[in-house]
Design a protein around this motif. Structure first.
Motif, PDB file in Angstrom:
ATOM      1  N   ARG A 160       3.461   1.834   2.426  1.00  0.00           N
ATOM      2  CA  ARG A 160       2.186   1.144   2.654  1.00  0.00           C
ATOM      3  C   ARG A 160       1.115   2.103   3.171  1.00  0.00           C
ATOM      4  O   ARG A 160      -0.073   1.919   2.908  1.00  0.00           O
ATOM      5  CB  ARG A 160       2.378   0.011   3.663  1.00  0.00           C
ATOM      6  CG  ARG A 160       3.138  -1.200   3.129  1.00  0.00           C
ATOM      7  CD  ARG A 160       3.175  -2.298   4.180  1.00  0.00           C
ATOM      8  NE  ARG A 160       3.917  -3.463   3.760  1.00  0.00           N
ATOM      9  CZ  ARG A 160       3.419  -4.458   3.027  1.00  0.00           C
ATOM     10  NH1 ARG A 160       2.162  -4.407   2.633  1.00  0.00           N
ATOM     11  NH2 ARG A 160       4.162  -5.495   2.697  1.00  0.00           N
ATOM     12  N   HIS A 168       0.946   5.135   2.255  1.00  0.00           N
ATOM     13  CA  HIS A 168       0.787   6.109   1.170  1.00  0.00           C
ATOM     14  C   HIS A 168       1.221   7.513   1.584  1.00  0.00           C
ATOM     15  O   HIS A 168       0.611   8.518   1.189  1.00  0.00           O
ATOM     16  CB  HIS A 168      -0.664   6.128   0.671  1.00  0.00           C
ATOM     17  CG  HIS A 168      -1.084   4.849   0.018  1.00  0.00           C
ATOM     18  ND1 HIS A 168      -2.392   4.417   0.012  1.00  0.00           N
ATOM     19  CD2 HIS A 168      -0.363   3.889  -0.633  1.00  0.00           C
ATOM     20  CE1 HIS A 168      -2.466   3.257  -0.620  1.00  0.00           C
ATOM     21  NE2 HIS A 168      -1.251   2.916  -1.022  1.00  0.00           N
ATOM     22  N   ASP A 214       3.447  10.754   1.351  1.00  0.00           N
ATOM     23  CA  ASP A 214       4.142  11.417   0.248  1.00  0.00           C
ATOM     24  C   ASP A 214       5.657  11.344   0.395  1.00  0.00           C
ATOM     25  O   ASP A 214       6.387  11.358  -0.598  1.00  0.00           O
ATOM     26  CB  ASP A 214       3.710  12.885   0.165  1.00  0.00           C
ATOM     27  CG  ASP A 214       2.261  13.044  -0.274  1.00  0.00           C
ATOM     28  OD1 ASP A 214       1.717  12.088  -0.871  1.00  0.00           O
ATOM     29  OD2 ASP A 214       1.669  14.105  -0.007  1.00  0.00           O
ATOM     30  N   ARG A 232       3.530   5.660  -6.835  1.00  0.00           N
ATOM     31  CA  ARG A 232       2.421   6.439  -6.262  1.00  0.00           C
ATOM     32  C   ARG A 232       2.619   7.928  -6.535  1.00  0.00           C
ATOM     33  O   ARG A 232       1.654   8.672  -6.696  1.00  0.00           O
ATOM     34  CB  ARG A 232       2.340   6.159  -4.758  1.00  0.00           C
ATOM     35  CG  ARG A 232       1.099   6.679  -4.070  1.00  0.00           C
ATOM     36  CD  ARG A 232      -0.062   5.748  -4.210  1.00  0.00           C
ATOM     37  NE  ARG A 232      -1.240   6.285  -3.513  1.00  0.00           N
ATOM     38  CZ  ARG A 232      -2.370   5.607  -3.323  1.00  0.00           C
ATOM     39  NH1 ARG A 232      -2.487   4.368  -3.768  1.00  0.00           N
ATOM     40  NH2 ARG A 232      -3.385   6.154  -2.693  1.00  0.00           N
ATOM     41  N   TRP A 278      -7.497   3.995   1.202  1.00  0.00           N
ATOM     42  CA  TRP A 278      -6.429   3.874   0.201  1.00  0.00           C
ATOM     43  C   TRP A 278      -6.617   4.804  -0.998  1.00  0.00           C
ATOM     44  O   TRP A 278      -5.774   4.827  -1.900  1.00  0.00           O
ATOM     45  CB  TRP A 278      -6.358   2.433  -0.303  1.00  0.00           C
ATOM     46  CG  TRP A 278      -6.084   1.418   0.763  1.00  0.00           C
ATOM     47  CD1 TRP A 278      -5.466   1.629   1.971  1.00  0.00           C
ATOM     48  CD2 TRP A 278      -6.418   0.025   0.737  1.00  0.00           C
ATOM     49  NE1 TRP A 278      -5.396   0.468   2.688  1.00  0.00           N
ATOM     50  CE2 TRP A 278      -5.972  -0.541   1.964  1.00  0.00           C
ATOM     51  CE3 TRP A 278      -7.042  -0.803  -0.192  1.00  0.00           C
ATOM     52  CZ2 TRP A 278      -6.140  -1.886   2.272  1.00  0.00           C
ATOM     53  CZ3 TRP A 278      -7.209  -2.140   0.104  1.00  0.00           C
ATOM     54  CH2 TRP A 278      -6.759  -2.677   1.326  1.00  0.00           C
ATOM     55  N   PRO A 285      -6.519   8.047  -3.346  1.00  0.00           N
ATOM     56  CA  PRO A 285      -5.605   9.194  -3.401  1.00  0.00           C
ATOM     57  C   PRO A 285      -6.290  10.443  -2.866  1.00  0.00           C
ATOM     58  O   PRO A 285      -7.497  10.635  -3.052  1.00  0.00           O
ATOM     59  CB  PRO A 285      -5.289   9.320  -4.893  1.00  0.00           C
ATOM     60  CG  PRO A 285      -6.424   8.649  -5.591  1.00  0.00           C
ATOM     61  CD  PRO A 285      -6.895   7.559  -4.685  1.00  0.00           C
ATOM     62  N   TRP A 333      -2.815   2.386  -8.934  1.00  0.00           N
ATOM     63  CA  TRP A 333      -3.578   2.233  -7.685  1.00  0.00           C
ATOM     64  C   TRP A 333      -3.573   0.769  -7.242  1.00  0.00           C
ATOM     65  O   TRP A 333      -3.309   0.470  -6.074  1.00  0.00           O
ATOM     66  CB  TRP A 333      -5.016   2.733  -7.871  1.00  0.00           C
ATOM     67  CG  TRP A 333      -5.756   2.761  -6.564  1.00  0.00           C
ATOM     68  CD1 TRP A 333      -5.789   3.792  -5.671  1.00  0.00           C
ATOM     69  CD2 TRP A 333      -6.535   1.705  -5.990  1.00  0.00           C
ATOM     70  NE1 TRP A 333      -6.542   3.446  -4.558  1.00  0.00           N
ATOM     71  CE2 TRP A 333      -7.007   2.169  -4.739  1.00  0.00           C
ATOM     72  CE3 TRP A 333      -6.874   0.424  -6.403  1.00  0.00           C
ATOM     73  CZ2 TRP A 333      -7.808   1.388  -3.902  1.00  0.00           C
ATOM     74  CZ3 TRP A 333      -7.660  -0.366  -5.566  1.00  0.00           C
ATOM     75  CH2 TRP A 333      -8.128   0.113  -4.337  1.00  0.00           C
ATOM     76  N   THR A 368      -0.256  -0.431  -5.778  1.00  0.00           N
ATOM     77  CA  THR A 368       0.189   0.206  -4.530  1.00  0.00           C
ATOM     78  C   THR A 368      -0.800  -0.024  -3.392  1.00  0.00           C
ATOM     79  O   THR A 368      -0.699   0.621  -2.345  1.00  0.00           O
ATOM     80  CB  THR A 368       0.431   1.719  -4.729  1.00  0.00           C
ATOM     81  OG1 THR A 368      -0.767   2.340  -5.219  1.00  0.00           O
ATOM     82  CG2 THR A 368       1.572   1.971  -5.691  1.00  0.00           C
TER      83      THR A 368
END
Length: 650
Positions: free
Chosen positions: A295, A297, A299, A327, A594, A596, A606, A609
């Protein structure tokens, strides 16, 4: 001079005695409408009497409304505040008058709760009804039946309901006694239920259940763990502990992970108890940490999922395992994570679509294409994306209308007549509740007829919502599910702001289903669900007077400010409709978080996620609806994928 009572009496007497003999003969069908109009006036007056405490006066005129659909509502208003002292005979008489609908349900709820508190289970059985299907009434129903037929007769159902983890009222404790006496409430099940109660914040229930295990004193410690998880974990990092402490540690680390998944994982790996935990508890904790990381994001999220034992993953963790791999565009992991789901989960459109995407990326293009072609038969969000992927056109078309007879049959149902009259009388909340209750016993084709009935009445929010229910049987009446109320105004405001009319309609359909009067629990108002502060900000930017909350229930005002705000978020995100849609729901600040980092993501990844479930579903719905509305407006629609350019971060 006659007083008000005399005037009303003469009016009623004239209509009841004279109209059938004279006016019906002279005017034919017009007299029925005249009679209905007169009933509506009398109803409003009698309702006002009841609300002002003039009960005897109101009762004197109720019988004159014996043919009016809302007579039962007046009886309901008279009865509901006296239910505690009303006799069984009076309640039964009311339920014979109104056997279905929301009024019957509300009367039954009050009566059943009172009967359960007083342990009058005979009375409970008298007024019970299967339409009341919440956990509260399901468990009380089992108590009543168990006392009548013996506890053994309900133990299997009681255990299944208890294992669901939903809260019970105190009146259902007898079921727990029976389960404990039968040996079915073993320690594992008991603590699983306590864990769920703590997760839901039902600490009183958790303490009561823990007392059965002689461990109620440990619940305050668990509460401390939830209030200050970092401190609790620090205090117990060298303790191996027992099963109960392990549950507390797992709960605490999951709560800490929601704020900072990296810190939570570091703390977790340093706990002595981790090495001696049951695999299920360890899996729940590590799945919770990985879910929080996905959640956020991070890695590392996908790697953490792969390193954790999957035996204790719940449905949410399994879904985020897929999303973490998405993701990262780790397609091998996407496919493996989907295949690790249950058959029911894999059958969902979301995971069928992503399974095909993974197969396509891994070179299994023929298999992917077969899945997409099958999905493209429908016109859902994923169906449209699948059509774009497989090069197929959209199956957008109008279908044959339901027969007039089927619509008339629905209109003649007593609950529908009541819903219509509530709407005419301006009792909108009651109208919606009665409509919803009326749908309960309808099969999809009948619901479809009801949707068309609402459309004929001009009740577009009920038409759209009801058709949305009927579509589950494959009935896609697009002109009813996606109506075009206020079309001229929408197109005018969309032109003024240089935005897409279909998109604006999509936002309205998702936000309010075309109900101009509604407000959300958060305070958003009207057709486009504007927050008052947002509306005032937009009004100031566009040199309009600051609106009051009530102004936002005016359709034109709401659409003018809502369209301007759509333009604002579109400008803020470089004309990217995906990001602007998310920002309209969650706010521009969150959407920026949110994005990237230093890379680009396909928009479908996108969207799927996005950390907030509400915003994720909102984006899918609005983009899907915008495509359908474009077709409704202009007879053709651009591919959904053209609305979804890649999302590029900073």
């Amino acid at each position: 001079m006659r007083n008000e009572s005399q005037v009303m009496f003469i009016r009623i007497l004239f209509r009841r005695l004279c109209l059938p003999a004279m006016v019906v003969f002279m005017l034919g069908g017009a007299s029925a409408r005249a009679g209905l109009d007169e009933d509506r006036v009398v109803f409003a007056e009698v309702r006002a009497m009841l609300q002002s405490g003039q009960r005897e006066k109101a009762l004197a005129y109720m019988d004159a409304l014996k043919d009016y659909p809302l007579l039962g509502y007046l009886r309901y208003l008279d009865l509901k505040d006296r239910l505690a002292s009303a006799s069984n005979e009076e309640i039964s008489a009311f339920l014979r008058l109104i056997p279905d609908g929301f009024m019957a349900d509300e009367v039954r709820r009050q009566v059943l709760r009172q009967a359960a508190r007083q342990e009058d289970w005979s009375r409970y059985r008298t007024f019970d009804a299967p339409t009341l299907d919440s956990a509260e009434f399901q468990c009380q129903r089992l108590v009543a039946r168990g006392l009548q037929s013996g506890p053994v007769s309900v133990l299997d159902e009681a255990l299944a309901l208890w294992a669901d983890g939903k809260g019970w009222p105190d009146t259902c404790e007898r079921l727990e006694d029976w389960l404990a006496a039968s040996g079915r409430m073993n320690a594992e099940r008991l603590w699983a239920r306590i864990e769920q109660a703590m997760e839901d914040g039902r600490t009183a229930e958790a303490r009561r259940l823990a007392a059965r295990a002689g461990a109620d004193s440990r619940i305050p410690l668990w509460q401390d763990a939830r209030k200050a998880p970092a401190r609790f974990l620090s205090r117990h990092k060298t303790v191996e502990g027992d099963r109960v402490l392990h549950l507390m540690l797992a709960d605490a680390v999951k709560r800490l992970a929601r704020e900072d998944a990296r810190e939570a994982r570091a703390v977790w790996q340093g706990l002595a108890a981790r090495a001696v935990m049951a695999p299920q508890v360890r899996s729940e904790a590590e799945g919770g940490i990985a879910t929080a990381a996905a959640r956020q994001h991070l890695d590392e999220a996908s790697d953490w999922f792969e390193a954790a034992p999957a035996s204790g993953f719940d449905e949410e963790a399994r879904a985020w395992r897929v999303r973490a791999a998405l993701r990262q565009q780790r397609w091998d992991r996407v496919l493996a994570a989907i295949e690790a789901m249950s058959a029911r989960e894999q059958s969902a459109e979301e995971w069928r679509y992503w399974r095909a995407r993974a197969m396509d990326a891994l070179g299994q293009r023929d298999d992917a294409r077969r899945i997409w072609q099958d999905m493209a038969r429908g016109i859902s969000y994923y169906g449209l994306l699948a059509a774009d992927r497989s090069g197929m056109g959209y199956g957008l078309s109008y279908v044959e209308l339901p027969s007039d007879e089927s619509v008339t049959d629905v209109a003649l149902r007593s609950a529908m007549r009541r819903a219509r009259e509530f709407h005419v009388q301006g009792l909108i909340a009651e109208a919606r509740k009665e409509w919803q209750a009326a749908l309960r016993d309808m099969d999809p084709p009948t619901q479809r007829a009801a949707a068309h009935l609402a459309a004929r009445w001009g009740w577009m929010d009920r038409a759209a919502i009801t058709m949305g229910k009927a579509r589950n049987a494959g009935l896609e009446d697009l002109e009813v599910r996606f109506p075009l109320p206020w079309r001229d105004e929408v197109e005018r405001f969309a032109r003024a702001e240089a935005i897409d009319s279909g998109w604006m309609f999509g936002v309205m359909r998702r936000e309010s289903a075309f109900m101009p009067d509604i407000g959300s629990s958060a305070g958003a108002q009207g057709l486009m669900q504007l927050m008052p502060a947002t509306a005032k900000y937009v009004a100031k930017k566009t040199d309009l007077p600051p609106p009051e909350r009530a102004d936002l229930h005016d359709p034109e005002t709401n659409m003018r400010l809502g369209s301007a705000y759509l333009r604002y978020v579109l400008d803020k995100f470089g004309d990217n409709q995906v990001l602007a849609t998310a920002a309209y729901n969650a706010g521009p600040g969150r959407v920026k978080q949110w994005m990237p980092k230093g890379s680009s993501l396909p928009a479908d990844i996108w969207v799927d996620t996005v950390p907030f479930t509400e915003t994720r579903e909102y984006c899918r719905a609005v983009l899907h609806y915008a495509t359908i509305f474009e077709w409704r407006l202009y007879g053709e629609a651009r591919p959904l994928s053209t609305r979804m350019p890649n999302v590029t971060g900073g």
